[in-house]
Design a protein around this motif. Structure first.
Motif, PDB file in Angstrom:
ATOM      1  N   UNK A 160       0.992  -1.286  -0.150  1.00 24.16           N
ATOM      2  CA  UNK A 160      -0.088   0.013   0.034  1.00 24.16           C
ATOM      3  C   UNK A 160       0.788   1.141  -0.014  1.00 24.16           C
ATOM      4  N   UNK A 161       1.820   1.236   0.782  1.00 19.63           N
ATOM      5  CA  UNK A 161       2.984   2.560   0.896  1.00 19.63           C
ATOM      6  C   UNK A 161       3.609   2.508  -0.157  1.00 19.63           C
ATOM      7  N   UNK A 162       4.249   1.384  -0.910  1.00 19.24           N
ATOM      8  CA  UNK A 162       5.462   1.263  -1.856  1.00 19.24           C
ATOM      9  C   UNK A 162       4.683   1.793  -3.161  1.00 19.24           C
ATOM     10  N   UNK A 163       3.492   1.517  -3.437  1.00 15.66           N
ATOM     11  CA  UNK A 163       2.542   1.911  -4.618  1.00 15.66           C
ATOM     12  C   UNK A 163       2.606   3.276  -4.665  1.00 15.66           C
ATOM     13  N   UNK A 164       2.154   3.866  -3.486  1.00 16.68           N
ATOM     14  CA  UNK A 164       1.963   5.296  -3.382  1.00 16.68           C
ATOM     15  C   UNK A 164       3.309   6.082  -3.334  1.00 16.68           C
ATOM     16  N   UNK A 165       4.331   5.779  -2.938  1.00 15.74           N
ATOM     17  CA  UNK A 165       5.595   6.406  -3.120  1.00 15.74           C
ATOM     18  C   UNK A 165       6.133   6.251  -4.354  1.00 15.74           C
ATOM     19  N   UNK A 278       0.311  13.417   1.678  1.00 17.92           N
ATOM     20  CA  UNK A 278       0.837  12.698   0.429  1.00 17.92           C
ATOM     21  C   UNK A 278       0.664  11.222   0.243  1.00 17.92           C
ATOM     22  N   UNK A 279       0.885  10.508   1.496  1.00 18.88           N
ATOM     23  CA  UNK A 279       1.057   9.166   1.576  1.00 18.88           C
ATOM     24  C   UNK A 279      -0.235   8.918   2.684  1.00 18.88           C
ATOM     25  N   UNK A 280      -1.239   7.884   2.194  1.00 23.43           N
ATOM     26  CA  UNK A 280      -2.138   7.850   3.281  1.00 23.43           C
ATOM     27  C   UNK A 280      -1.996   6.359   3.682  1.00 23.43           C
ATOM     28  N   UNK A 281      -2.598   6.278   4.822  1.00 31.56           N
ATOM     29  CA  UNK A 281      -2.754   4.557   5.654  1.00 31.56           C
ATOM     30  C   UNK A 281      -4.229   4.266   5.442  1.00 31.56           C
ATOM     31  N   UNK A 282      -4.162   3.007   4.968  1.00 25.03           N
ATOM     32  CA  UNK A 282      -5.451   2.480   4.763  1.00 25.03           C
ATOM     33  C   UNK A 282      -5.551   1.442   5.819  1.00 25.03           C
ATOM     34  N   UNK A 283      -6.478   1.147   6.760  1.00 26.03           N
ATOM     35  CA  UNK A 283      -6.528   0.192   7.576  1.00 26.03           C
ATOM     36  C   UNK A 283      -7.877  -0.780   7.329  1.00 26.03           C
ATOM     37  N   UNK A 284      -7.590  -1.832   6.856  1.00 29.43           N
ATOM     38  CA  UNK A 284      -8.610  -2.805   6.402  1.00 29.43           C
ATOM     39  C   UNK A 284      -9.607  -3.213   7.725  1.00 29.43           C
ATOM     40  N   UNK A 285      -9.150  -3.761   8.677  1.00 34.69           N
ATOM     41  CA  UNK A 285     -10.019  -3.966   9.827  1.00 34.69           C
ATOM     42  C   UNK A 285      -9.207  -3.734  11.221  1.00 34.69           C
ATOM     43  N   UNK A 286     -10.147  -3.583  12.039  1.00 36.31           N
ATOM     44  CA  UNK A 286      -9.538  -3.259  13.399  1.00 36.31           C
ATOM     45  C   UNK A 286     -10.106  -4.398  14.376  1.00 36.31           C
ATOM     46  N   UNK A 287      -9.350  -5.139  15.306  1.00 40.08           N
ATOM     47  CA  UNK A 287      -9.659  -6.368  15.954  1.00 40.08           C
ATOM     48  C   UNK A 287      -9.317  -5.890  17.361  1.00 40.08           C
ATOM     49  N   UNK A 288      -9.991  -6.318  18.292  1.00 46.57           N
ATOM     50  CA  UNK A 288      -9.642  -6.247  20.075  1.00 46.57           C
ATOM     51  C   UNK A 288      -8.548  -7.343  20.310  1.00 46.57           C
ATOM     52  N   UNK A 289      -7.914  -7.162  21.588  1.00 47.64           N
ATOM     53  CA  UNK A 289      -6.836  -8.105  21.739  1.00 47.64           C
ATOM     54  C   UNK A 289      -7.262  -9.506  21.899  1.00 47.64           C
ATOM     55  N   UNK A 290      -8.738  -9.657  22.277  1.00 46.07           N
ATOM     56  CA  UNK A 290      -9.039 -11.193  22.368  1.00 46.07           C
ATOM     57  C   UNK A 290      -9.252 -11.743  20.888  1.00 46.07           C
ATOM     58  N   UNK A 291      -9.475 -10.954  20.015  1.00 45.94           N
ATOM     59  CA  UNK A 291      -9.476 -11.288  18.378  1.00 45.94           C
ATOM     60  C   UNK A 291      -8.340 -11.472  17.897  1.00 45.94           C
ATOM     61  N   UNK A 292      -6.935 -11.284  18.262  1.00 45.01           N
ATOM     62  CA  UNK A 292      -5.760 -11.556  17.843  1.00 45.01           C
ATOM     63  C   UNK A 292      -5.556 -12.895  16.949  1.00 45.01           C
ATOM     64  N   UNK A 293      -6.236 -13.865  17.287  1.00 47.87           N
ATOM     65  CA  UNK A 293      -6.289 -15.229  16.506  1.00 47.87           C
ATOM     66  C   UNK A 293      -6.840 -15.190  15.081  1.00 47.87           C
ATOM     67  N   UNK A 294      -8.142 -14.212  15.325  1.00 48.00           N
ATOM     68  CA  UNK A 294      -8.945 -14.008  14.133  1.00 48.00           C
ATOM     69  C   UNK A 294      -8.263 -13.100  13.233  1.00 48.00           C
ATOM     70  N   UNK A 295      -7.514 -11.900  13.591  1.00 46.85           N
ATOM     71  CA  UNK A 295      -6.852 -11.325  13.045  1.00 46.85           C
ATOM     72  C   UNK A 295      -5.540 -11.879  12.236  1.00 46.85           C
ATOM     73  N   UNK A 296      -4.892 -12.659  12.854  1.00 47.80           N
ATOM     74  CA  UNK A 296      -3.656 -13.489  12.243  1.00 47.80           C
ATOM     75  C   UNK A 296      -4.174 -14.469  11.183  1.00 47.80           C
ATOM     76  N   UNK A 297      -5.194 -15.035  11.326  1.00 52.52           N
ATOM     77  CA  UNK A 297      -5.811 -15.981  10.212  1.00 52.52           C
ATOM     78  C   UNK A 297      -6.282 -15.171   9.079  1.00 52.52           C
ATOM     79  N   UNK A 298      -6.643 -14.084   9.457  1.00 50.66           N
ATOM     80  CA  UNK A 298      -7.459 -13.223   8.383  1.00 50.66           C
ATOM     81  C   UNK A 298      -5.990 -12.616   7.342  1.00 50.66           C
TER      82      UNK A 298
END
Length: 314
Positions: A160-165, A278-298
């Motif tokens: 995401x950052x590399x394309x924009x740069x 000039x460079x933006x950050x795109x956050x796809x999803x947000x998870x809580x601490x208890x949801x780290x397993x789901x986040x890493x699986x994603x």
């Protein structure tokens, strides 16, 4: 405090939200209350223990029991030798050397911390360290206007950052990833997009290739470079890593591993571009601490478009 712990390599099922002792900062350390931690490919590799270099910190089982390296938060307490930071300071860091970001609190060396820009949220700051460093050093320091640039694995946070740069520097940019991420790569500026399962990107030639997931034969990369082109990789299979290190210099082309310099001081120009919009950050999803397993699986299943963020306070 709460932390997401694992004691053996494997799937996200190995991760458990647990109560662990609150760490105490050593003389040259700072205790940070984590407001946000972003995920990186290194977290997935550290979880599954593959490629082999992911086990350098513990061959049979992980030596560090808590993953997570790119953090942002507030200083909670400082060690006796620390003078640059005070409780309440808003900071961010790449804590890859110590890990421990999937927790409510983390102890880190004082010298790896950077002050969080006032204009950025904790989530945005947590996205910068690894992804920003790779993109800046692989693209920002290498690309010139008019060049043809290809980024393999371009649909994630670093891509995401590399394309924009690359676009900002005036390059013609091609992004490669799975079909699910084609539209996302276009949305952050890619001129051309390739589904790696449907097309071999090494059949065309480029001036600069940044490979975030190197799995091909070194001679395919040679074929994909213009006469004075440059190929650099920063992730992928162990076989490709060894082959490229050994045979890359013998191909007559600039085929090398990108040795990323860590630390906020190497990110300063990139951060200024972010602050200027000039460079933006795109956050796809947000998870809580208890949801780290789901986040890493994603992340591990290749779905992440941009960055994924864990919010221990959320």
């Amino acid at each position: 405090m709460k932390a997401v712990v694992y004691t053996r390599y494997g799937s996200p099922d190995e991760l458990k939200l647990s109560e662990v002792p609150t760490p105490e900062p050593k003389d040259d350390e700072v205790l940070v209350r984590v407001h946000a931690t972003s995920l990186n490919r290194s977290d997935w590799e550290g979880l599954i223990g593959k490629p082999w270099y992911a086990r350098l910190g513990g061959v049979r089982k992980p030596r560090r029991k808590v993953l997570g390296s790119d953090i942002a938060g507030r200083v909670e307490k400082t060690g006796s030798n620390v003078t640059d930071w005070q409780p309440g300071d808003e900071v961010f860091a790449d804590a890859l050397s110590v890990m421990g970001g999937f927790a409510e609190l983390i102890c880190v060396p004082a010298n790896i911390l950077a002050r969080k820009p006032v204009s950025m949220s904790f989530e945005e700051a947590a996205c910068l360290p690894q992804a920003g460093a790779i993109a800046w050093q692989g693209i920002g320091e290498k690309v010139r206007a008019g060049q043809r640039v290809l980024i393999n694995g371009a649909g994630g946070g670093t891509g995401m950052y590399a394309i924009q740069l690359a676009k900002l520097l005036g390059a013609e940019v091609t992004g490669v990833d799975n079909a699910e991420k084609l539209e996302f790569m276009r949305s952050v500026g890619a001129d051309h997009v390739i589904d790696y399962e449907a097309e071999d990107f090494t059949r065309k030639r480029y001036d600069v290739i940044l490979d975030l997931v190197a799995y091909r034969n070194v001679f395919a990369y040679k074929r994909a470079l213009n006469p004075h082109g440059r190929y650099q990789f920063v992730g992928g299979s162990a076989g490709t890593l060894l082959q490229t290190l050994l045979l890359g210099p013998l191909t007559g082309k600039k085929i090398r591993m990108l040795v990323v310099r860590q630390g906020a001081k190497h990110l300063a120009p990139f951060i200024e571009l972010c602050k200027a919009g000039k460079i933006r950050t795109v956050i796809d999803r947000r998870f809580s601490l208890s949801e780290v397993p789901q986040a890493l699986r994603y992340l591990g299943e290749g779905h992440a478009k941009g960055k994924i963020v864990i919010s221990p306070l959320g």
